[in-house]
Design a protein around this motif. Structure first.
Motif, PDB file in Angstrom:
ATOM      1  N   SER A  83       0.821  -1.213   0.000  1.00 57.54           N
ATOM      2  CA  SER A  83       0.000   0.000   0.000  1.00 57.54           C
ATOM      3  C   SER A  83       0.857   1.266   0.000  1.00 57.54           C
ATOM      4  CB  SER A  83      -0.949  -0.012   1.195  1.00 57.54           C
ATOM      5  OG  SER A  83      -0.246  -0.259   2.379  1.00 57.54           O
ATOM      6  N   CYS A 107       2.365   2.988   2.169  1.00 57.40           N
ATOM      7  CA  CYS A 107       1.885   4.008   3.082  1.00 57.40           C
ATOM      8  C   CYS A 107       3.027   4.764   3.761  1.00 57.40           C
ATOM      9  CB  CYS A 107       0.978   3.388   4.136  1.00 57.40           C
ATOM     10  SG  CYS A 107       1.839   2.312   5.299  1.00 57.40           S
ATOM     11  N   CYS A 140      -6.208   6.747  -0.943  1.00 59.99           N
ATOM     12  CA  CYS A 140      -6.324   5.396  -0.367  1.00 59.99           C
ATOM     13  C   CYS A 140      -5.629   4.374  -1.265  1.00 59.99           C
ATOM     14  CB  CYS A 140      -7.782   4.998  -0.189  1.00 59.99           C
ATOM     15  SG  CYS A 140      -7.927   3.336   0.475  1.00 59.99           S
ATOM     16  N   PRO A 141      -4.618   3.681  -0.735  1.00 57.59           N
ATOM     17  CA  PRO A 141      -3.855   2.763  -1.581  1.00 57.59           C
ATOM     18  C   PRO A 141      -4.599   1.481  -1.930  1.00 57.59           C
ATOM     19  CG  PRO A 141      -3.012   2.715   0.653  1.00 57.59           C
ATOM     20  CD  PRO A 141      -4.080   3.769   0.623  1.00 57.59           C
ATOM     21  N   THR A 142      -5.675   1.176  -1.226  1.00 56.49           N
ATOM     22  CA  THR A 142      -6.378  -0.075  -1.527  1.00 56.49           C
ATOM     23  C   THR A 142      -7.796   0.176  -2.023  1.00 56.49           C
ATOM     24  OG1 THR A 142      -6.987  -0.250   0.800  1.00 56.49           O
ATOM     25  CG2 THR A 142      -5.071  -1.502   0.086  1.00 56.49           C
ATOM     26  N   THR A 186      -6.505  -1.195   5.293  1.00 54.93           N
ATOM     27  CA  THR A 186      -5.347  -1.742   5.995  1.00 54.93           C
ATOM     28  C   THR A 186      -4.900  -0.841   7.129  1.00 54.93           C
ATOM     29  OG1 THR A 186      -3.821  -0.640   4.512  1.00 54.93           O
ATOM     30  CG2 THR A 186      -4.478  -2.871   3.906  1.00 54.93           C
ATOM     31  N   CYS A 189      -3.638   2.176   7.024  1.00 58.07           N
ATOM     32  CA  CYS A 189      -2.337   2.773   6.750  1.00 58.07           C
ATOM     33  C   CYS A 189      -2.302   4.224   7.226  1.00 58.07           C
ATOM     34  CB  CYS A 189      -2.003   2.688   5.262  1.00 58.07           C
ATOM     35  SG  CYS A 189      -3.020   3.775   4.244  1.00 58.07           S
ATOM     36  N   THR A 230      -6.210  -7.338   0.356  1.00 55.36           N
ATOM     37  CA  THR A 230      -5.858  -5.918   0.248  1.00 55.36           C
ATOM     38  C   THR A 230      -4.635  -5.746  -0.637  1.00 55.36           C
ATOM     39  OG1 THR A 230      -4.651  -6.138   2.320  1.00 55.36           O
ATOM     40  CG2 THR A 230      -6.842  -5.183   2.438  1.00 55.36           C
ATOM     41  N   LYS A 231      -3.775  -6.750  -0.643  1.00 52.76           N
ATOM     42  CA  LYS A 231      -2.597  -6.655  -1.515  1.00 52.76           C
ATOM     43  C   LYS A 231      -3.023  -6.626  -2.980  1.00 52.76           C
ATOM     44  CE  LYS A 231       1.986  -8.282  -2.215  1.00 52.76           C
ATOM     45  NZ  LYS A 231       2.387  -7.033  -2.786  1.00 52.76           N
ATOM     46  N   ALA A 256      -4.306  -3.221  -3.700  1.00 49.62           N
ATOM     47  CA  ALA A 256      -3.232  -2.231  -3.837  1.00 49.62           C
ATOM     48  C   ALA A 256      -2.548  -2.377  -5.182  1.00 49.62           C
ATOM     49  CB  ALA A 256      -2.227  -2.408  -2.698  1.00 49.62           C
TER      50      ALA A 256
END
Lengths: 178, 504
Positions: free
Chosen positions: A44, A46, A120-122, A141, A143, B451-452, B455
Motif C-alpha cells: 500500500s 503508506c 487510499c492505496p487499496t 489496511t 495505513c 488488500t494486496k 493495492a
C-alpha cells in the motif's frame, strides 16, 4: 605426463569457460529475497515504516537493518510470514499491543472533499464530490493516509469492533505455579 | 454388542460424568405459554447470517420467512408466531461472549395464525433434490447443537455417496433429556423423518445409536422401526458418545481420518431431533420454529422438558420450571460439558439450544488451577487420542504451531480432559483459545492477500492513467505542431504567391 597436463588444462579451460558463460547467462539481478519480501508486504506504499514505500522496506528487511515488526498495516499476519521467510523468531508482543484498526468516517463532519479516497492505496473508500464518503472495512489496511489529508478530521482510525464472528476465548490467565 | 464392547472398550478415552438425567427424564414434553415478545437472532447456524426480508412494523404470520439464507453456508429464519415485527436491532445472544447480535423482535398478537403451508401427502415419493430443497427452505440445522445447515449436509453426502446413515440419539451430555423425550413421544414421526433422509442420500444402511441409559427410548424406537430397514443399536453410556466422530467409531468401527469428514468414509450423521424437524417440514410444510429444551440442574425448582418457540427468552422458560432455587452458581445453555455460560436471562432460545441448566456450586466443581503433575489422566480421557497436557503447555508459551503439530485441529473441545484433570487445569479453555487465535490469524492472512490485490490493482490503474495522460498529451502536442507547421507553410506559400504576383 604430457597427456595428463594437456587433458587437465583442457578440462580446466572448458569448465572455466562454462562457468564464465553461466555466470553471464544465468545472472540474477538484485537480491531475489527483496522481491519475495515485497510480495509479502501489503503493497500500500503508506510509508508508516519510515522507508520510501514497500520496496524500500523490503530492501531494508533483506539487509537485516529493519525489524520484521515494522509494518503496522500488515499486522500479525505479515510478521509471521516474514519470520518464516527470514528464519527469525517472531516476537508478536510488540505487534499485539496495537489493536487492529480500520478507518471510519464521522458522517456529521465529512464535507465530501474526495481527498481521502484519492490517496487510499487499496481503494477502500467510496465517495464522490459533495457526497458522504464511506469505508469498506474489509479492504482497509489502516495505513492512515486518509487521516493525514482529511481537512475536517472526519476520517479517523478506530479499533475494529469485536463481533460474535470475530470473538474468541481469551488465553487463560497465567497464574499457575506456586 | 457386549463382545464388541469388551474387545474394543467401546470407545477410546471418554469419561463417566454423573448422568443426572433422572431429574427430568420422566417429565413429558410441556408447552410454554406464548411469550409476549420473541427475540429471533438472524444467525442461529454455522455460516453466514440470514438477511432480513421483513420491515419493522410489518405483520408476519406464524411460519412466514422473515430472513433469507445468504451465501452457500446459511439457513433461513421463520417467524415463530404471528404478530408484528417491532424491532430489528442488537439483542443479547446465546454466545459465550455475551455480545449482542442482530435480532428480529416479534411482538406476538396471540392468534398463532399460520401462513399457508404446503404439506405433502406422500413425502416418500419426492425426488432426492426436492427433499433437500424443502429441508433447506424450512431452515433446518443440526439440532444436536452443532447447528450446521442440514440441507447442505444432505447435498454434500448425496454427491459423495453414503453407505451408512447414522441417527444420533446418544445424548451423552449429563442432565439433557430432550432427545430422550422426543424419541419416546414422537417415535413414529422420527422414523418417517429418517426414511426421508435415507431417501435423500440413498443410504444403504440406517442405524439409530442410543445410549443404554435410555432403555425406554430404545424400546420405543425399536417398536416404531419395526418392519423397516432401520436398526436400533444400544451403545454403552459414556461421554462423549454423542460426538459425531465417536458414534461413527462405535457403530461402524471406522475412524474418520484426521482433518476429514464423515463423508470421507461414506457416513452421514444426523440428530434424531433433526429427523423429526425434517418430517415436520416435508409432511406438513412447517419450518423449524420450535424445539425441545431440557430445563434442569440442582438450582431449577422443577426440572422438565418443554417445547419452546425459537426466540423465547430464557426467563419465560424458567416460569414453566417453577423458577430458580437460589443460590445459583452458574447458568448454562446446552449441556454442562460443552454448553455456554450466560448471565442475561433475556437470552432467547435458538435452534441449537438443547438445554437450560441452573447449576449449584457443588455441581460446577470449580477450583483453582494448580501446576500440572504430568499424571497423563487427560491423555487416557481424550477420545481422539491426543496429548492434552503437552498441547496446553505449548499454548501457554504461545507456541501454537507446536500444538497444531500435536493435533490441536482434531480436538473436538469435548472437555473430557478438563473434567478429569486432578490439578483443575482449564485444558479445553486453552484449546478453544488457541483455535480462536489460529482462526483470527487465518482471517488476517486472507485480508492481507485481498488488500494486496487491491493495492496492486490500484497501482496498475494509476500507472495506466498516467501513461494514457502522457500519450494524450503527446498526441495533442503532435497535432498542435502539425497545425503550426501547416499554418507556417500556408503563410510561406501565400508570401511566395504574393511576391510572385508583385514581380509579375
Amino acid at each position: 605426463m604430457l597427456i595428463a597436463i594437456i587433458s587437465l588444462s583442457i578440462l580446466g579451460a572448458a569448465l572455466g569457460l562454462f562457468l564464465g558463460v553461466a555466470a553471464r547467462r544465468l545472472a540474477v539481478e538484485g537480491n531475489p529475497l527483496v522481491a519475495e519480501i515485497q510480495d509479502i508486504l501489503p503493497g500500500s506504499q503508506c510509508g508508516q515504516c519510515g522507508y520510501p514505500g514497500c520496496a524500500g522496506a523490503a530492501q531494508a528487511l533483506a539487509d537485516g537493518s529493519a525489524p520484521i515488526t515494522l509494518c503496522p498495516p500488515g499486522g500479525r499476519a505479515v510478521v509471521q510470514l516474514l519470520a518464516a521467510k527470514l528464519g527469525v523468531e517472531a516476537n508478536l508482543s510488540d505487534v499485539e499491543e496495537s489493536v487492529p484498526k480500520v478507518a471510519e468516517v464521522k458522517e456529521e463532519i465529512c464535507i465530501g472533499c474526495t481527498r481521502c479516497f484519492k490517496v487510499c492505496p487499496t481503494d477502500a473508500i467510496m465517495g464522490a464530490a459533495q457526497q458522504l464518503h464511506s469505508v469498506f472495512r474489509e479492504a482497509c489496511t489502516a495505513c492512515g493516509k486518509c487521516e493525514e489529508v482529511c481537512p475536517t478530521e472526519s476520517i479517523k482510525l478506530q479499533p475494529i469492533p469485536v463481533t460474535v464472528q470475530s470473538w474468541y476465548w481469551q488465553k487463560p490467565p497465567m497464574k499457575e505455579a506456586a | 454388542m457386549m463382545f464388541f464392547e469388551k474387545f474394543f472398550g467401546g470407545l477410546r478415552g471418554g469419561v463417566h460424568p454423573e448422568g443426572k438425567k433422572q431429574l427430568s427424564a420422566e417429565c413429558p414434553i410441556r408447552s410454554v405459554p406464548l411469550p409476549q415478545k420473541l427475540y429471533v437472532p438472524l444467525q442461529q447456524h454455522i455460516g453466514a447470517p440470514a438477511a432480513p426480508v421483513v420491515k419493522v412494523g410489518e405483520r408476519v404470520l406464524k411460519g412466514q420467512l422473515v430472513a433469507a439464507a445468504q451465501g452457500n453456508v446459511s439457513a433461513p429464519v421463520h417467524a415463530p408466531t404471528s404478530g408484528v415485527v417491532s424491532a430489528l436491532g442488537d439483542h443479547v445472544a446465546p454466545h459465550p461472549s455475551g455480545l449482542p447480535v442482530p435480532t428480529l423482535t416479534i411482538e406476538s398478537d396471540g392468534q398463532e395464525e399460520w401462513v399457508a403451508l404446503a404439506g405433502i401427502e406422500q413425502p416418500l415419493e419426492l425426488a432426492q433434490e426436492d427433499i433437500a430443497a424443502r429441508v433447506a427452505a424450512a431452515g433446518i440445522v443440526g439440532l444436536g447443537g452443532a447447528t450446521f445447515p442440514s440441507a447442505l449436509k444432505l447435498n454434500l453426502s448425496r454427491a459423495s455417496g453414503v453407505q451408512t446413515l447414522i441417527l444420533n440419539g446418544g445424548e451423552c451430555e449429563p442432565y439433557l433429556t430432550c432427545d430422550d423425550r422426543i424419541m419416546r413421544e414422537r417415535a413414529a414421526e422420527i422414523v418417517e423423518g429418517i426414511a426421508l433422509i435415507a431417501k435423500a442420500v440413498a443410504a444403504q444402511e440406517v442405524l439409530i445409536g442410543i445410549e443404554d441409559n435410555k432403555p425406554e427410548a430404545i424400546a420405543t424406537m425399536q417398536a416404531a422401526a419395526q418392519g423397516s430397514a432401520i436398526k436400533v443399536v444400544a451403545m454403552p453410556s459414556m461421554y462423549p458418545m454423542g460426538s459425531e466422530k465417536q458414534i461413527i467409531q462405535v457403530l461402524t468401527g471406522k475412524e474418520i481420518p484426521a482433518g476429514g469428514r464423515p463423508a470421507d468414509i461414506g457416513v452421514l450423521v444426523h440428530n434424531v431431533a433433526t429427523a423429526w424437524a425434517v418430517q415436520q417440514a416435508i409432511r406438513y410444510g412447517r419450518p423449524l420454529i420450535s424445539r425441545i429444551v431440557t430445563l434442569s440442574g440442582g438450582a431449577m425448582r422443577t426440572p422438565c422438558n418443554v417445547e419452546a418457540l425459537i426466540g423465547t427468552p430464557v426467563e419465560e422458560l424458567l416460569t414453566v420450571a417453577g423458577g430458580l432455587v437460589p443460590p445459583v452458581a452458574r447458568m448454562v445453555l446446552g449441556g454442562p460439558m460443552m454448553g455456554q455460560q450466560f448471565t442475561d436471562m433475556r437470552v432467547p432460545v435458538v435452534k441449537g439450544t438443547s438445554g437450560v441448566l441452573a447449576l449449584t456450586a457443588s455441581e460446577t466443581g470449580q477450583a483453582e488451577a494448580s501446576p500440572c503433575i504430568r499424571c497423563s489422566t487427560c491423555v487416557r480421557a481424550c477420545p481422539i487420542g491426543l496429548l492434552p497436557l503437552e498441547m496446553a503447555a505449548f499454548i501457554r508459551v504461545s507456541d501454537l504451531a507446536s500444538s497444531v503439530a500435536l493435533g490441536l485441529k482434531d480436538c473436538i473441545s469435548c472437555g473430557s480432559c478438563s473434567y478429569v484433570c486432578p490439578a483443575h487445569i482449564p485444558l479445553v479453555h486453552y484449546f478453544n483459545y488457541a483455535k480462536g487465535d489460529l482462526a483470527a490469524q487465518e482471517r488476517g492472512k486472507l485480508k492481507q492477500e485481498a488488500t494486496k490485490k487491491l493495492a496492486d490493482a490500484r497501482n496498475e490503474r494509476m500507472a495506466r492513467i498516467e501513461r494514457e495522460r502522457a500519450e494524450a498529451a503527446a498526441k495533442r502536442k503532435a497535432a498542435r505542431e502539425a497545425k503550426e507547421r501547416a499554418a507556417k507553410e500556408a503563410a510561406e506559400k501565400a508570401q511566395q504567391e504574393s511576391s510572385a504576383s508583385e514581380s509579375a
